[in-house]
Design an enzyme around this catalytic site. Structure first.
Site, mmCIF file in Angstrom:
data_model
loop_
_atom_site.group_PDB
_atom_site.id
_atom_site.type_symbol
_atom_site.label_atom_id
_atom_site.label_comp_id
_atom_site.label_asym_id
_atom_site.label_seq_id
_atom_site.Cartn_x
_atom_site.Cartn_y
_atom_site.Cartn_z
ATOM 1 C CE LYS A 52 45.136 35.309 36.071
ATOM 2 N NZ LYS A 52 45.364 34.766 37.397
ATOM 3 C CE1 TYR A 271 26.284 7.610 27.071
ATOM 4 C CE2 TYR A 271 26.780 9.950 27.042
ATOM 5 C CZ TYR A 271 26.927 8.682 26.511
ATOM 6 O OH TYR A 271 27.733 8.499 25.417
HETATM 7 C C1 LIG Z 1 47.811 38.858 40.664
HETATM 8 C C2 LIG Z 1 46.523 39.035 39.921
HETATM 9 N N1 LIG Z 1 46.148 40.274 39.549
HETATM 10 C C3 LIG Z 1 44.996 40.489 38.872
HETATM 11 C C4 LIG Z 1 44.149 39.462 38.551
HETATM 12 C C5 LIG Z 1 42.862 39.754 37.829
HETATM 13 O O1 LIG Z 1 41.758 39.451 38.653
HETATM 14 P P1 LIG Z 1 40.266 39.706 38.170
HETATM 15 O O2 LIG Z 1 40.047 38.798 37.016
HETATM 16 O O3 LIG Z 1 39.442 39.330 39.346
HETATM 17 O O4 LIG Z 1 40.180 41.124 37.801
HETATM 18 C C6 LIG Z 1 44.495 38.162 38.928
HETATM 19 C C7 LIG Z 1 43.595 37.068 38.616
HETATM 20 O O5 LIG Z 1 43.563 36.010 39.165
HETATM 21 C C8 LIG Z 1 45.702 37.947 39.629
HETATM 22 O O6 LIG Z 1 46.082 36.721 40.017
#
Ligand SMILES: Cc1ncc(COP(=O)(O)O)c(C=O)c1O
Length: 373
Positions: A52, A271
């Protein structure tokens, strides 16, 4: 007209070649190493690779096909828009590659996207199941339960489960998410795992289960069940820093020294004049700033890596530039500068400013070129 279009393309290629050095090098070999390592740690559980947010800022179009090549067949994104984008990558245009929407669907449009692109949403509310049924969704759904994190998850799993039965939508599995897996001894870990098992056993003991994120795979592999969902570990940041498992960094964020200038005692930098030289100094002006994802809070604190050595950032980080103390080093214009990657880990940088590697990676600006190496 066609000629104009062609010239425009040629011109944009030229512009691209000459553009500002602001590059995220994505090491595909390291990514595939991490995937294999996590697969081994997960034992019999299969991997849903979490890609994602543009693969945690690494570039979904580079990361996802490389994971597919390494053998991964299941991917997790946030929503239907991200899912449709992932499905549009040519090698992802096959139904046996599963794309899960961790945040589920929000409306009818999303439900239609699920049908059109064969997406597998997580559901937390009965209305999502009705929308899917109305849209003719023939794929599956994950049912996502809260087991103690008190973030997104069905509060009354039995109601959601019953609704799935009424709509006739197939259940891919039951899912929950851990709040404290990066603290292996935290009591909530066991509480959540046991609560999740109880919920699943009451509803349907043989339905596949998925609980663990990256840290969970390392801290509590006994709860790997059927599917694990690593995100950050795929990108090479050790999720439990005091239990490193040999992950390799995937992203190297690199700029370039644009100028080296000498300043004298009493001169200030950048700055707000927050840094003042107490001697004659050489300062390097580097080609990336906060609009590229270098956190402004690293001003006067952070380090960069140039030609085998660390150098300290001085003065406030600007939108497009970062200044570095390179006094007496021989650093020159044109030298490559690493903000994080092989030599300085994202976890180290994050620790300096009380954040986590996730925010660094996902904060890398859109104008930074992602290049597979
Ligand atoms: C439902 C869910 N599963 C898995 C993950 C993966 O987590 P990580 O990056 O800590 O492995 C996330 C990340 O936010 C998540 O929201």
């Amino acid at each position: 007209m066609e000629q104009d279009a062609f010239d425009l393309q040629a011109n944009s290629d030229k512009i691209h070649c000459m553009s500002r050095p602001a590059i995220a090098r994505i090491n595909i070999g390291h990514l595939q190493h991490n995937y294999r390592l996590l697969s081994n740690l997960a034992g019999h559980a299969s991997i849903m690779a979490i890609v994602k947010a543009n693969a945690y800022g690494h570039g979904q179009n580079l990361v996802a096909p490389a994971l597919l090549e390494a053998g991964c067949r299941s991917f997790g994104v946030t929503d239907a828009t991200e899912g449709a984008e992932l499905r549009s990558i040519p090698s992802f245009n096959q139904d046996h590659v599963e794309i899960t929407l961790l945040s589920g669907i929000f409306d009818e449009e999303d439900a239609k996207l699920c049908v059109q692109h064969h997406l597998t949403p997580a559901a937390t509310e009965p209305f999502q199941l009705s929308l899917l049924a109305k849209s003719g969704h023939r794929g599956k759904v994950w049912l996502k339960f809260d087991s103690g994190m008190n973030r997104l998850g069905a509060e009354t799993p039995s109601e959601l489960y019953a609704m799935a039965g009424e709509t006739g939508i197939d259940i891919r599995g039951f899912m929950s998410h851990l709040a404290c897996a990066d603290e292996p001894d935290h009591p909530l870990n066991r509480i959540q795992a046991e609560r999740f098992i109880t919920i699943c056993d009451q509803l349907s003991p043989n339905t596949p289960k998925s609980l663990l994120n990256s840290a969970g795979i390392i801290a509590m592999p006994q709860y790997a069940f059927d599917v694990v969902r690593p995100g950050i570990a795929l990108y090479g940041a050790e999720p439990v820093p005091d239990r490193p498992v040999g992950l390799k960094p995937v992203m190297s964020l690199n700029g370039e020294v644009m100028q080296v200038r000498q300043i004298h005692t009493g001169a200030s930098v950048s700055y707000g004049a927050t840094f003042t030289a107490d001697k004659t100094m050489d300062i390097a002006v580097v080609s990336m700033g906060y609009a590229d994802g270098i956190p402004r809070s690293l001003s006067n604190i952070g380090d960069v890596h140039i030609r085998g050595q660390k150098y300290q950032m001085i003065g406030r980080i600007c939108m497009d530039y970062t200044m570095v103390d390179v006094t007496g080093s021989g650093v020159r214009a044109g030298d490559s500068v690493e903000f994080w990657g092989e030599h300085i880990s994202a976890n180290q940088v994050a620790a300096e400013i009380d954040t986590i590697s996730y925010t660094l990676f996902t904060g890398v600006g859109e104008r930074v070129r992602r290049i597979a190496v």
